[in-house]
Design an enzyme around this catalytic site. Structure first.
Site, mmCIF file in Angstrom:
data_model
loop_
_atom_site.group_PDB
_atom_site.id
_atom_site.type_symbol
_atom_site.label_atom_id
_atom_site.label_comp_id
_atom_site.label_asym_id
_atom_site.label_seq_id
_atom_site.Cartn_x
_atom_site.Cartn_y
_atom_site.Cartn_z
ATOM 1 N N GLN A 102 7.426 18.032 -8.931
ATOM 2 C CA GLN A 102 8.394 17.985 -10.032
ATOM 3 C C GLN A 102 8.172 19.200 -10.929
ATOM 4 O OE1 GLN A 102 8.221 15.454 -13.671
ATOM 5 N NE2 GLN A 102 9.882 14.310 -12.699
ATOM 6 N N TYR A 174 13.951 16.449 -22.495
ATOM 7 C CA TYR A 174 13.267 17.728 -22.354
ATOM 8 C C TYR A 174 14.302 18.857 -22.265
ATOM 9 C CZ TYR A 174 8.552 15.753 -21.599
ATOM 10 O OH TYR A 174 7.335 15.134 -21.753
ATOM 11 N N GLY A 318 5.622 3.131 -11.482
ATOM 12 C CA GLY A 318 4.819 4.067 -12.252
ATOM 13 C C GLY A 318 3.481 3.484 -12.603
ATOM 14 N N ARG A 319 3.399 2.873 -13.786
ATOM 15 C CA ARG A 319 2.128 2.324 -14.247
ATOM 16 C C ARG A 319 1.597 1.235 -13.319
ATOM 17 N NH1 ARG A 319 4.427 0.955 -19.999
ATOM 18 N NH2 ARG A 319 6.189 0.598 -18.600
ATOM 19 N N CYS A 349 -2.908 4.610 -20.717
ATOM 20 C CA CYS A 349 -2.193 5.651 -19.974
ATOM 21 C C CYS A 349 -1.612 6.646 -20.979
ATOM 22 C CB CYS A 349 -1.149 5.040 -19.049
ATOM 23 S SG CYS A 349 -0.109 3.760 -19.788
ATOM 24 N N CYS A 362 -6.391 3.656 -17.317
ATOM 25 C CA CYS A 362 -5.636 2.408 -17.194
ATOM 26 C C CYS A 362 -6.425 1.270 -17.809
ATOM 27 C CB CYS A 362 -5.346 2.109 -15.724
ATOM 28 S SG CYS A 362 -4.468 0.553 -15.441
ATOM 29 N N ALA A 393 -13.514 -9.699 -19.915
ATOM 30 C CA ALA A 393 -14.724 -8.882 -19.749
ATOM 31 C C ALA A 393 -15.668 -9.549 -18.761
ATOM 32 C CB ALA A 393 -15.419 -8.678 -21.092
ATOM 33 N N GLU A 412 -18.717 -20.760 -17.873
ATOM 34 C CA GLU A 412 -17.683 -20.838 -18.893
ATOM 35 C C GLU A 412 -17.747 -22.207 -19.559
ATOM 36 O OE1 GLU A 412 -14.926 -20.892 -21.548
ATOM 37 O OE2 GLU A 412 -15.373 -19.001 -20.523
ATOM 38 N N LYS A 430 4.755 -11.833 -22.456
ATOM 39 C CA LYS A 430 3.360 -11.671 -22.036
ATOM 40 C C LYS A 430 3.145 -12.187 -20.621
ATOM 41 C CE LYS A 430 1.351 -11.593 -26.646
ATOM 42 N NZ LYS A 430 0.352 -12.162 -27.573
#
Length: 652
Positions: A102, A174, A318-319, A349, A362, A393, A412, A430
């Site tokens: 690109q 752009y 993409g992500r 990102c 990420c 975590a 847990e 979410k």
């Protein structure tokens, strides 16, 4: 859902792609100042090819440093950049994927305020996006001719490096987009004034590329069909451009929506929902006959439906491919449950690039842009690892340690995994947080982690004594300000509301706390539950902890939902009828409410972590919110680091 439609071949010009999955062009902000690509970026793209992506679009590379105006995405003005570009092309081809170069002549008026120089270039003397007091330099015809020479040279570099196609970056407002749009192009010469004039600059670019590579490399044109702001280019305006560009030799179009004036559509957050830009594709399909690519918060199911419908020929992720480079092969092999979901949080990102001027990573995949250094490897010395706490975590630490071959037990105290992330994921926007928590549950089961729920741990637990390594991720707990009435029957802590939204009784709700948690709660109350909501924040601004691109959508949706945001309002008391606040001038006001949400914030819950660390310091690692309050990505990174450092005490 059957995703087999994504795994049929298709061609663009002479480029035949093995499947319909592309990787969207995204900058990594990692090139050297001489324009050469960093080795880590090479590894990053190769990993996505290895994961089954059919065609990879590299983020825009600039013609030269002058037009780049500070961008760290590489330049195409010298043969010295060829070795690293050849490496990435060869590496991608090794796995049967295609790769697209690109090319951009620059950001124009979109140049970052601390890197653009003075002034930025554009089609006309329009104001700079980030400092409207600065007028852009309108390119002269001689300068335009120089840009065309630059495209000829750049196209030759792309050909010699081994790219399979070239994409023209005419997107996001752009420089090329500035020539194509009357809102920015005020020229009275042949480069403006009419549809043909607005198309002249990009048409000359297409011709310049074709002058060099002929039909050997197809030319793809990336364009926003809907700018989504008053005065911006509409779909109807863009369709006229598509027809001209197809006639002048463009081999395919890559279409979506947005520009910097509607910045959230350039980096769409979770608040925009699924497949938020596919609405532009029908008009493009009717206007042109060449192949179409599209992108925009696509999930595998929506992407499959788009391809099956014939609306587009390729779907770009993409992500999602940053989060999981193996998304394609997992879908192809019938294991969508193993695809690690992107949160669309933008934190690691574009957030790292924009806020910190460093390279992309990420939130859910710490190995992104560190594919070699952070590769998870099997250990030669398995350990007994105990993880305390089943939040993200702890789950990440347990997952990675198990992949490495350690014997892992996760303890847990509650009857389910997920921690705070699991608690806050009830809202419709979410969805991907819910998916992430479920993904962890699936992975822990597949990697045979010994998960023990309802296991309250103390520092003298025998499992801790016998463990070789302990990871503690016990999270955070709500702060408890001394406010009269906070313990009232009509007050619901925000986490309790998220666990059981029916607790928000009545029609009028006051949310105490205007940080990310409080604002998300307010949006859920109005968008999903139809409540009348007021947010009270003691600071002069709501959402200071919300990444600014995400905040664009969030604030718009709150406004659309009629949410009242009251800043510089301090909660002084709560009673059965509502909340009393103190205003900036010292006066007080009572806000009527049927229900009050306590979103005053969280603090690390260190009691158990401190006790375990005091007793077993040499083998304990504390991770996540118990160590330092942060976002989901911060907690995941902590867990990843803890697991991948378990062998650091071994001598070689």
């Amino acid at each position: 859902m059957d995703h087999s439609a994504l795994f049929t071949p298709f061609s663009v010009g002479r480029m035949r792609v093995k499947n319909r999955i592309g990787m969207s062009p995204m900058g990594t902000n990692s090139a050297f100042t001489n324009g050469r690509k960093d080795e880590q970026e090479v590894d990053y793209f190769i990993e996505r090819a290895k994961g089954g992506t059919g065609v990879i679009f590299m983020g825009c590379q600039m013609l030269n440093a002058k037009v780049a105006q500070g961008s760290m995405e590489g330049y195409l003005d010298s043969f010295t950049v060829l070795p690293s570009l050849t490496s990435v092309c060869d590496g991608v081809h090794r796995y049967g994927a295609k790769i697209v170069c690109q090319i951009s002549p620059g950001t124009g008026r979109n140049a970052f305020p601390d890197t653009f120089g003075n002034p930025p270039i554009s089609s006309s003397d329009t104001p700079s996006v980030f400092d409207p007091s600065v007028k852009c330099h309108a390119l002269t015809k001689d300068e335009i001719a120089g840009i065309m020479d630059g495209f000829r040279f750049a196209a030759g570099v792309a050909r010699d490096a081994g790219y399979d196609a070239i994409e023209v970056h005419a997107h996001a407002g752009y420089l090329i987009d500035q020539f194509m749009s009357p809102v920015w192009n005020h020229r009275t010469d042949e480069y403006g004034g009419t549809p043909e004039g607005f198309a002249r600059f990009p048409v000359e670019i297409v011709h310049a590329i074709k002058d060099t590579v002929g039909d050997a490399l197809p030319v793809i044109f990336r364009i926003s069909l809907d700018h989504r702001f008053p005065g911006g280019r509409t779909i109807e305006d863009s369709v006229a451009l598509l027809k001209i560009l197809e006639r002048e030799g463009v081999d395919a179009f890559d279409v979506d929506a947005g520009c910097y004036e509607s910045l959230d559509y350039i980096f769409p957050p979770s608040y925009l929902g699924e497949s938020c830009m596919s609405y532009v594709c029908d008009a493009a399909r009717k206007a042109v006959s060449v192949p179409l690519f599209t992108a925009g918060t696509l999930n595998p199911d929506d992407a499959t439906r788009l391809v099956e419908s014939g609306t587009v020929d390729f779907v770009n992720f993409g992500r999602a491919l940053i989060a999981d480079p193996y998304l394609p092969v997992k879908l192809q092999q019938g294991h969508p449950e193993d695809v690690r979901p992107c949160l669309r949080c933008n934190e690691y990102c574009i957030g790292r690039i924009w806020n910190s001027h460093t390279k992309l990573s990420c939130a859910v995949n710490p190995s992104a842009m560190e594919e070699v250094r952070f590769r998870v490897a099997r250990t030669n010395s398995p350990k007994d690892v105990v993880v305390v706490g089943g939040g993200v975590a702890g789950m990440e630490a347990a997952r990675v340690a198990a992949i490495e071959g350690h014997r892992v037990t996760l303890l847990e105290a509650r009857d389910h995994l997920g921690g705070t992330a699991g608690d806050i994921s009830s809202a419709s926007f979410k969805l991907n947080i819910r998916k992430l928590v479920e993904w962890y549950r699936v992975q822990l089961d597949k990697y045979k982690v010994n998960v023990r729920l309802n296991h309250a741990v103390s520092a003298d637990d025998p499992l801790l004594e016998s463990a070789d390594a302990i990871v503690v991720g016990t999270g955070a707990k709500p702060v408890a300000p001394k406010i009269p009435g906070l313990d009232g029957a009509n007050v619901v802590p925000v986490l309790d509301f998220e666990r059981e939204t029916s607790r928000a009784t009545g029609e009028r709700v006051v949310v105490c706390g205007g940080g990310a948690s409080g604002l998300d709660c307010a949006l859920e109350l109005t968008a999903d539950l139809g409540k009348r909501v007021t947010v009270v924040e003691m600071l002069p601004e709501c959402g200071k902890d919300v990444f600014f691109i995400n905040k664009i959508t969030l604030m718009r949706r709150l406004q659309e939902g009629g949410v009242e945001l009251r800043t510089s309002n301090k909660v002084v008391s709560i009673d059965a009828t509502g909340v009393t606040v103190e205003l900036a001038d010292g006066s007080r006001e009572h806000l009527d409410a049927d229900c009050v949400i306590d979103a005053f914030g969280m603090r690390p819950d260190t009691t158990l972590a401190d006790a375990i660390d005091a007793r077993y310091h040499d083998k304990t690692r504390v991770v996540g919110d118990v160590r330092r309050l942060g976002k989901i990505g911060d907690a995941i990174r902590d867990g990843f680091y803890a697991a991948t450092s378990l062998d650091m005490d071994l001598y070689i």
